[in-house]
Design an enzyme around this catalytic site. Structure first.
Site, short mmCIF file in Angstrom:
data_model
loop_
_atom_site.label_atom_id
_atom_site.label_comp_id
_atom_site.label_asym_id
_atom_site.label_seq_id
_atom_site.Cartn_x
_atom_site.Cartn_y
_atom_site.Cartn_z
N TRP B 27 0.89 -1.23 -0.13
CA TRP B 27 0.08 0.01 0.04
C TRP B 27 0.89 1.40 -0.02
O TRP B 27 0.62 2.20 -0.77
CB TRP B 27 -0.95 -0.01 1.16
CG TRP B 27 -2.08 0.93 1.50
CD1 TRP B 27 -2.58 1.20 2.46
CD2 TRP B 27 -2.77 1.90 0.57
NE1 TRP B 27 -3.48 2.34 2.60
CE2 TRP B 27 -3.60 2.70 0.95
CE3 TRP B 27 -2.70 2.00 -0.92
CZ2 TRP B 27 -4.32 3.70 0.37
CZ3 TRP B 27 -3.45 2.87 -1.65
CH2 TRP B 27 -4.15 3.88 -1.10
N GLY B 28 1.85 1.27 0.74
CA GLY B 28 2.87 2.27 0.80
C GLY B 28 3.39 2.84 -0.79
O GLY B 28 3.33 3.84 -1.07
N PHE B 54 12.29 0.31 4.46
CA PHE B 54 12.91 -0.50 5.72
C PHE B 54 13.61 -1.63 4.66
O PHE B 54 13.17 -2.22 4.15
CB PHE B 54 11.81 -1.31 6.36
CG PHE B 54 12.25 -2.16 7.56
CD1 PHE B 54 12.73 -1.63 8.64
CD2 PHE B 54 12.51 -3.41 7.27
CE1 PHE B 54 13.04 -2.27 9.79
CE2 PHE B 54 13.01 -4.20 8.11
CZ PHE B 54 13.47 -3.73 9.42
N PHE B 111 4.87 -0.99 14.18
CA PHE B 111 5.92 -0.16 14.05
C PHE B 111 5.78 1.25 14.45
O PHE B 111 6.85 2.13 14.41
CB PHE B 111 6.44 -0.42 12.74
CG PHE B 111 6.89 -1.62 12.37
CD1 PHE B 111 7.12 -2.65 13.15
CD2 PHE B 111 6.88 -2.14 11.04
CE1 PHE B 111 7.47 -3.94 12.69
CE2 PHE B 111 7.14 -3.48 10.53
CZ PHE B 111 7.34 -4.39 11.62
N LYS B 219 -14.17 -2.77 10.53
CA LYS B 219 -14.67 -3.53 9.38
C LYS B 219 -14.30 -4.81 9.37
O LYS B 219 -14.65 -5.76 8.70
CB LYS B 219 -14.09 -2.70 7.99
CG LYS B 219 -12.80 -2.66 7.91
CD LYS B 219 -12.17 -2.53 6.54
CE LYS B 219 -10.87 -2.84 6.46
NZ LYS B 219 -10.03 -2.39 5.32
N ARG B 283 -8.55 -11.37 3.27
CA ARG B 283 -8.06 -12.52 4.15
C ARG B 283 -8.86 -12.84 5.52
O ARG B 283 -9.13 -14.02 5.71
CB ARG B 283 -6.61 -12.59 4.42
CG ARG B 283 -6.32 -11.53 5.18
CD ARG B 283 -4.67 -11.50 5.20
NE ARG B 283 -4.14 -10.29 5.94
CZ ARG B 283 -2.94 -9.80 5.91
NH1 ARG B 283 -2.15 -10.43 5.19
NH2 ARG B 283 -2.69 -8.78 6.65
N GLN B 314 -5.93 -9.76 11.59
CA GLN B 314 -6.58 -8.38 12.30
C GLN B 314 -7.85 -8.61 12.79
O GLN B 314 -8.26 -8.28 13.74
CB GLN B 314 -6.50 -7.37 11.22
CG GLN B 314 -6.22 -6.00 11.81
CD GLN B 314 -5.00 -5.84 12.70
OE1 GLN B 314 -4.09 -6.19 12.40
NE2 GLN B 314 -5.09 -5.39 13.99
#
Lengths: 369, 369
Positions: B27-28, B54, B111, B219, B283, B314
């Site tokens: 996404w970044g 990173f 992070f 969500k 997922r 998540q």
């Protein structure tokens, strides 16, 4: 027991409500089944539910109404599902409604005016109606609401019930929800809620007849748009975006037509949930997918003839009707999705245009930086 | 040209905004690509977009940042997509942010605290932040918002951007939408909108940081519920109903936690559209489907290990966190879907319970007739 006690059932019986279901298609039969399971349990209702059947002769030579009453199944429109022994099929419309004070209308919308004319003056004075009829017409000067037609022709109040209601899934008793829209009388709305509500069919009410009824019609336009996205294989992001923009236009259009329409109605089953169901399955989505896959080279008329045995797609008709309202009132620019669906349907724009209009809507704001 | 004119580019350049993207995952990288296409066009931004990477050593032995700068592709996290030549990968976090006044945070949420600590006191005084980070933690006393962590640690204001944003679909330039949530300053929000908005990525803003950010987290709990419905093969009606109830609980929960949260936020891309995308693909939905198909006999830990190479879902974590808040505040009965998702995840209830709770929620109203 004393005579006072023995009189009780008589008075009670007099005050009980009687229900008639006008219509016995797929959704009508499921509605009769739901209602019949509740009238057996709720003391304020007579057990018997009368269901008017538009009489047909089956291939066996038997009459549909007779077979329903013998087998307790609508063998033609809901085969394999028992309706409940307290559902009585009646081919005589006037007779079916004459004793009932709760009238449930669930026929194709084009029959509604004729049905209302036939029972005018023949219903109880204390009768109440509810409409499950989807697909009202949106005429140039505004929509011709089925609930308004019923109210005006019969001189009685009329609620509506809409929601994410695929009849066969409800017949299987899979969990779903519905929304009752009412005008003023919350008590009557609650009576309808109790008549329909079951553990697997969860009904709630909102004071917004027009909002609820418009949801049931406008969602089909959005389903056409979602079908285009599917046909173009643009993925879930795009489909979700188009559904969201569609929901926003449903809300804005309804509110412009009726200032009484409430935002929260679109969070109800009749709003976001019915939209999701219709955009995931449903024939509007499916035919629009096929249309886009063919790059718009085959007309909806052709595809309907092939895929729906000549039935007309509600969404294509409604898109046309909505487009007329938008033109007539000068609202075209505020409803890019609704307008574009119609332009694609009549092949003035290619299917891919369904996402392209967004470029125009943002031009102004981008130019300002 | 006169000296007055020749000075103009110098002053203009001084006033231009500089953007750094902190994070270079899937996404970044897409966010950097979107932004870089706009900084080239918009005169109020410097062309160059710094992207903190990173650092990793690739199987070839080369450094990821070096390969990105050579090939203009994030070969590991977004292969096959050119980021734009004005994207400069930088493995030095402090160096990447030092000159920028617009900081875009898009890293895994765990992070964020560490990153903020490292750049504390090293950023420009006039810097503004936006968080694209999903999956904040919901602690017992309330959520620990990423935007709040950034604001507090860095002493700068922070907007958020959320929406129906599957990174790879945006990288393909399929149409989608996003929502910027801002606290007070509409002008800054509009600057972020212009930085992200493209013809295929339509961004709008709402004054509701918490509402937008909570949507991005809650969500996932609903997606678990939708996955259960898929695994139980209950059909589109039921799935739509569960998604709608989930959206309602997202709204109610957010409003109870922050009275500033607005209903309309849930009609934006971050609300209903992201929910649809996440419940169609994703997922969380997929693993929950597998869980239900196995009748809850295999734990999420097992399924995660098998299907996600040990990554944690998540939605399962968030359901647990939300459940703690509900218990702690005495809100359990108002959130039957959220509560039930957690109970199913920890195998205290069977997957089919996802639709059964509705029976209880209606008992009171039915009893009143």
């Amino acid at each position: 027991m004393s005579s006072v006690f023995s009189m009780a059932p008589f008075f009670e019986s007099e005050n009980k409500s009687r229900v008639a279901v006008i219509g016995s298609g797929n959704w009508g039969s499921v509605a009769a089944k739901l209602i019949a399971s509740n009238t057996l349990k709720l003391p304020s209702f007579h057990d018997e539910v009368r269901m008017w059947v538009f009489e047909e002769t089956l291939p066996s030579g038997k009459k549909l109404s007779a077979v329903i009453n013998q087998t307790n199944e609508n063998v033609k429109y809901l085969p394999g599902i028992k309706l409940g022994k307290n559902v009585v099929a009646d081919p005589d419309l006037e007779h079916a409604v004459t004793d009932s004070n709760m009238l449930v209308f669930v026929t194709p919308h084009q029959f509604m005016e004729g049905i209302c004319k036939r029972i005018q003056g023949k219903i109880r004075k204390d009768a109440q109606a509810i409409s499950l009829v989807k697909g009202m017409e949106v005429k140039r000067d505004g929509p011709s609401m089925i609930s308004t037609i019923i109210s005006q022709k019969l001189g009685i109040s009329c609620c509506v019930l809409m929601g994410a209601n695929i009849a066969n899934e409800i017949a299987q008793e899979n969990f779903s929800e519905a929304t009752v829209g009412y005008r003023e009388n919350k008590e009557i709305a609650e009576k309808w809620v109790h008549l329909f509500n079951t553990p697997f069919f969860s009904v709630s009410s909102v004071q917004d007849v027009e909002g609820v009824e418009l949801c049931g019609t406008l969602k089909n336009v959005v389903a056409i748009a979602a079908g285009f996205v599917d046909g173009l294989e643009m993925g879930n992001n795009t489909k979700a975006a188009i559904m969201r923009i569609g929901l926003r236009e449903m809300k804005a259009f309804s509110k412009l037509l009726f200032s009484s329409v409430k935002d929260n109605t679109f969070f109800e089953s009749c709003g976001v949930a019915d939209l999701i169901t219709t955009c995931l399955g449903g024939r509007n989505r499916k035919c629009a997918e096929a249309f886009a896959k063919h790059g718009g080279k085959r007309s909806f008329d052709e595809l309907e003839a092939e895929m729906l045995q000549g039935q007309k797609l509600q969404g294509v008709l409604t898109a046309k009707e909505v487009h007329e309202v938008l033109c007539h009132r000068g609202w075209l620019e505020s409803f890019p999705l609704f307008a574009t669906v119609h332009e694609i349907c009549i092949r003035r724009l290619p299917p891919a245009a369904i996402v392209k209009y967004s470029e125009h809507t943002h031009q102004h704001s981008r130019a300002s930086l």
